[in-house]
Design a protein around this motif. Structure first.
Motif, PDB file in Angstrom:
ATOM      1  N   PRO A 285       0.815  -1.223   0.000  1.00 11.23           N
ATOM      2  CA  PRO A 285       0.000   0.000   0.000  1.00 11.23           C
ATOM      3  C   PRO A 285       0.852   1.278   0.000  1.00 11.23           C
ATOM      4  O   PRO A 285       0.507   2.250  -0.668  1.00 11.23           O
ATOM      5  CB  PRO A 285      -0.836  -0.126   1.275  1.00 11.23           C
ATOM      6  CG  PRO A 285      -0.946  -1.601   1.505  1.00 11.23           C
ATOM      7  CD  PRO A 285       0.380  -2.158   1.046  1.00 11.23           C
ATOM      8  N   ALA A 286       1.973   1.273   0.713  1.00 14.68           N
ATOM      9  CA  ALA A 286       2.852   2.453   0.743  1.00 14.68           C
ATOM     10  C   ALA A 286       3.485   2.686  -0.625  1.00 14.68           C
ATOM     11  O   ALA A 286       3.606   3.834  -1.069  1.00 14.68           O
ATOM     12  CB  ALA A 286       3.937   2.283   1.807  1.00 14.68           C
ATOM     13  N   GLN A 287       3.881   1.617  -1.313  1.00 11.29           N
ATOM     14  CA  GLN A 287       4.451   1.762  -2.649  1.00 11.29           C
ATOM     15  C   GLN A 287       3.393   2.257  -3.636  1.00 11.29           C
ATOM     16  O   GLN A 287       3.678   3.102  -4.482  1.00 11.29           O
ATOM     17  CB  GLN A 287       5.025   0.431  -3.135  1.00 11.29           C
ATOM     18  CG  GLN A 287       6.291   0.018  -2.427  1.00 11.29           C
ATOM     19  CD  GLN A 287       6.737  -1.392  -2.796  1.00 11.29           C
ATOM     20  OE1 GLN A 287       5.921  -2.270  -3.090  1.00 11.29           O
ATOM     21  NE2 GLN A 287       8.044  -1.608  -2.771  1.00 11.29           N
ATOM     22  N   ALA A 288       2.168   1.743  -3.510  1.00 10.12           N
ATOM     23  CA  ALA A 288       1.085   2.190  -4.389  1.00 10.12           C
ATOM     24  C   ALA A 288       0.823   3.680  -4.193  1.00 10.12           C
ATOM     25  O   ALA A 288       0.647   4.418  -5.165  1.00 10.12           O
ATOM     26  CB  ALA A 288      -0.190   1.383  -4.114  1.00 10.12           C
ATOM     27  N   LYS A 289       0.859   4.136  -2.953  1.00  6.52           N
ATOM     28  CA  LYS A 289       0.644   5.558  -2.667  1.00  6.52           C
ATOM     29  C   LYS A 289       1.791   6.400  -3.236  1.00  6.52           C
ATOM     30  O   LYS A 289       1.565   7.463  -3.810  1.00  6.52           O
ATOM     31  CB  LYS A 289       0.512   5.782  -1.156  1.00  6.52           C
ATOM     32  CG  LYS A 289       0.201   7.202  -0.797  1.00  6.52           C
ATOM     33  CD  LYS A 289       0.005   7.377   0.694  1.00  6.52           C
ATOM     34  CE  LYS A 289      -0.244   8.843   0.985  1.00  6.52           C
ATOM     35  NZ  LYS A 289      -0.354   9.135   2.384  1.00  6.52           N
ATOM     36  N   GLU A 290       3.013   5.914  -3.096  1.00  7.70           N
ATOM     37  CA  GLU A 290       4.171   6.636  -3.629  1.00  7.70           C
ATOM     38  C   GLU A 290       4.081   6.741  -5.155  1.00  7.70           C
ATOM     39  O   GLU A 290       4.323   7.800  -5.734  1.00  7.70           O
ATOM     40  CB  GLU A 290       5.465   5.932  -3.221  1.00  7.70           C
ATOM     41  CG  GLU A 290       6.722   6.613  -3.697  1.00  7.70           C
ATOM     42  CD  GLU A 290       8.006   5.915  -3.249  1.00  7.70           C
ATOM     43  OE1 GLU A 290       9.088   6.387  -3.639  1.00  7.70           O
ATOM     44  OE2 GLU A 290       7.938   4.900  -2.532  1.00  7.70           O
ATOM     45  N   LEU A 291       3.714   5.640  -5.807  1.00  5.91           N
ATOM     46  CA  LEU A 291       3.572   5.648  -7.262  1.00  5.91           C
ATOM     47  C   LEU A 291       2.444   6.573  -7.704  1.00  5.91           C
ATOM     48  O   LEU A 291       2.577   7.323  -8.667  1.00  5.91           O
ATOM     49  CB  LEU A 291       3.342   4.228  -7.789  1.00  5.91           C
ATOM     50  CG  LEU A 291       4.547   3.297  -7.689  1.00  5.91           C
ATOM     51  CD1 LEU A 291       4.131   1.851  -7.950  1.00  5.91           C
ATOM     52  CD2 LEU A 291       5.650   3.722  -8.644  1.00  5.91           C
ATOM     53  N   ALA A 292       1.324   6.545  -6.981  1.00 13.52           N
ATOM     54  CA  ALA A 292       0.199   7.420  -7.318  1.00 13.52           C
ATOM     55  C   ALA A 292       0.596   8.882  -7.173  1.00 13.52           C
ATOM     56  O   ALA A 292       0.277   9.709  -8.037  1.00 13.52           O
ATOM     57  CB  ALA A 292      -1.001   7.102  -6.422  1.00 13.52           C
ATOM     58  N   SER A 293       1.308   9.213  -6.114  1.00 17.28           N
ATOM     59  CA  SER A 293       1.779  10.589  -5.917  1.00 17.28           C
ATOM     60  C   SER A 293       2.697  11.011  -7.052  1.00 17.28           C
ATOM     61  O   SER A 293       2.618  12.139  -7.544  1.00 17.28           O
ATOM     62  CB  SER A 293       2.524  10.723  -4.589  1.00 17.28           C
ATOM     63  OG  SER A 293       1.656  10.489  -3.520  1.00 17.28           O
ATOM     64  N   TRP A 294       3.569  10.103  -7.476  1.00 22.31           N
ATOM     65  CA  TRP A 294       4.499  10.402  -8.565  1.00 22.31           C
ATOM     66  C   TRP A 294       3.749  10.644  -9.873  1.00 22.31           C
ATOM     67  O   TRP A 294       4.038  11.588 -10.597  1.00 22.31           O
ATOM     68  CB  TRP A 294       5.502   9.255  -8.711  1.00 22.31           C
ATOM     69  CG  TRP A 294       6.448   9.441  -9.844  1.00 22.31           C
ATOM     70  CD1 TRP A 294       7.511  10.301  -9.890  1.00 22.31           C
ATOM     71  CD2 TRP A 294       6.417   8.786 -11.102  1.00 22.31           C
ATOM     72  NE1 TRP A 294       8.143  10.199 -11.112  1.00 22.31           N
ATOM     73  CE2 TRP A 294       7.487   9.271 -11.874  1.00 22.31           C
ATOM     74  CE3 TRP A 294       5.591   7.816 -11.658  1.00 22.31           C
ATOM     75  CZ2 TRP A 294       7.754   8.827 -13.157  1.00 22.31           C
ATOM     76  CZ3 TRP A 294       5.853   7.371 -12.943  1.00 22.31           C
ATOM     77  CH2 TRP A 294       6.919   7.884 -13.672  1.00 22.31           C
ATOM     78  N   VAL A 295       2.758   9.801 -10.155  1.00 20.71           N
ATOM     79  CA  VAL A 295       1.972   9.982 -11.382  1.00 20.71           C
ATOM     80  C   VAL A 295       1.280  11.344 -11.354  1.00 20.71           C
ATOM     81  O   VAL A 295       1.304  12.095 -12.330  1.00 20.71           O
ATOM     82  CB  VAL A 295       0.938   8.841 -11.557  1.00 20.71           C
ATOM     83  CG1 VAL A 295      -0.055   9.159 -12.665  1.00 20.71           C
ATOM     84  CG2 VAL A 295       1.646   7.524 -11.841  1.00 20.71           C
ATOM     85  N   LEU A 296       0.678  11.690 -10.230  1.00 19.68           N
ATOM     86  CA  LEU A 296      -0.034  12.970 -10.116  1.00 19.68           C
ATOM     87  C   LEU A 296       0.902  14.169 -10.148  1.00 19.68           C
ATOM     88  O   LEU A 296       0.467  15.279 -10.443  1.00 19.68           O
ATOM     89  CB  LEU A 296      -0.881  12.987  -8.843  1.00 19.68           C
ATOM     90  CG  LEU A 296      -2.034  11.994  -8.847  1.00 19.68           C
ATOM     91  CD1 LEU A 296      -2.664  11.910  -7.467  1.00 19.68           C
ATOM     92  CD2 LEU A 296      -3.065  12.355  -9.904  1.00 19.68           C
TER      93      LEU A 296
END
Length: 161
Positions: free
Chosen positions: A139-150
């Motif tokens: 979940p932490a990696q998914a959040k980091e990736l989502a933040s990067w995409v945004l």
């Protein structure tokens, strides 16, 4: 980034002290910080500096830009997790360009959570018929990736013909 914080602090400080005298501005800043529920710092300079400004709830709806180091770390994670096999930053491969995703969700306060969920659990039907399968991320990696995409520069996707 410091200049943005300083500007925001100056704007907020001007509102907090509009009816106060210069001699009581330090006291008013401290009271405003404690009234808003902000954690008080033991450093007295922190309560009189622009950094003591507590943003309004509306300020939390705007995504915070990632630092250069955070962007590099998140890009490395995207490379390690194979995101670039189906996506590129500014061009469609199998899935949409990351910049198109940033454009679609620009200004949406729930975007990071939605994207993190889509990365972690998979999603279909948002960008056409090709589903994105669940990815092997925490979940932490998914959040980091989502933040990067945004955090990508938003680019409008081309119109379908």
């Amino acid at each position: 980034m410091l200049s943005i914080v300083g500007l925001a602090a100056a704007c907020g400080k001007g509102n907090d002290n509009s009816s106060a005298t210069a001699s009581s501005s330090s006291t008013n800043d401290s009271a405003a910080a404690s009234d808003s529920g902000a954690a008080a710092s033991s450093d007295s300079a922190a309560t009189t500096s622009p950094a003591a400004y507590t943003p309004s709830v509306a300020a939390h709806l705007v995504p915070v830009a990632m630092s250069t180091d955070q962007m590099a770390k998140a890009k490395s994670l995207a490379e390690a997790k194979g995101c670039f096999a189906c996506h590129q930053v500014d061009a469609k491969v199998v899935g949409p360009a990351f910049a198109w995703v940033a454009y679609k969700y620009k200004g949406n306060p729930k975007a990071e959570g939605k994207l993190a969920d889509a990365i972690e659990h998979g999603i279909s039907g948002v960008w056409g018929g090709m589903p994105m399968p669940a990815q092997s991320v925490t979940p932490a990696q998914a959040k980091e990736l989502a933040s990067w995409v945004l955090a990508q520069k938003p680019i409008a996707p081309p119109k379908a013909s």
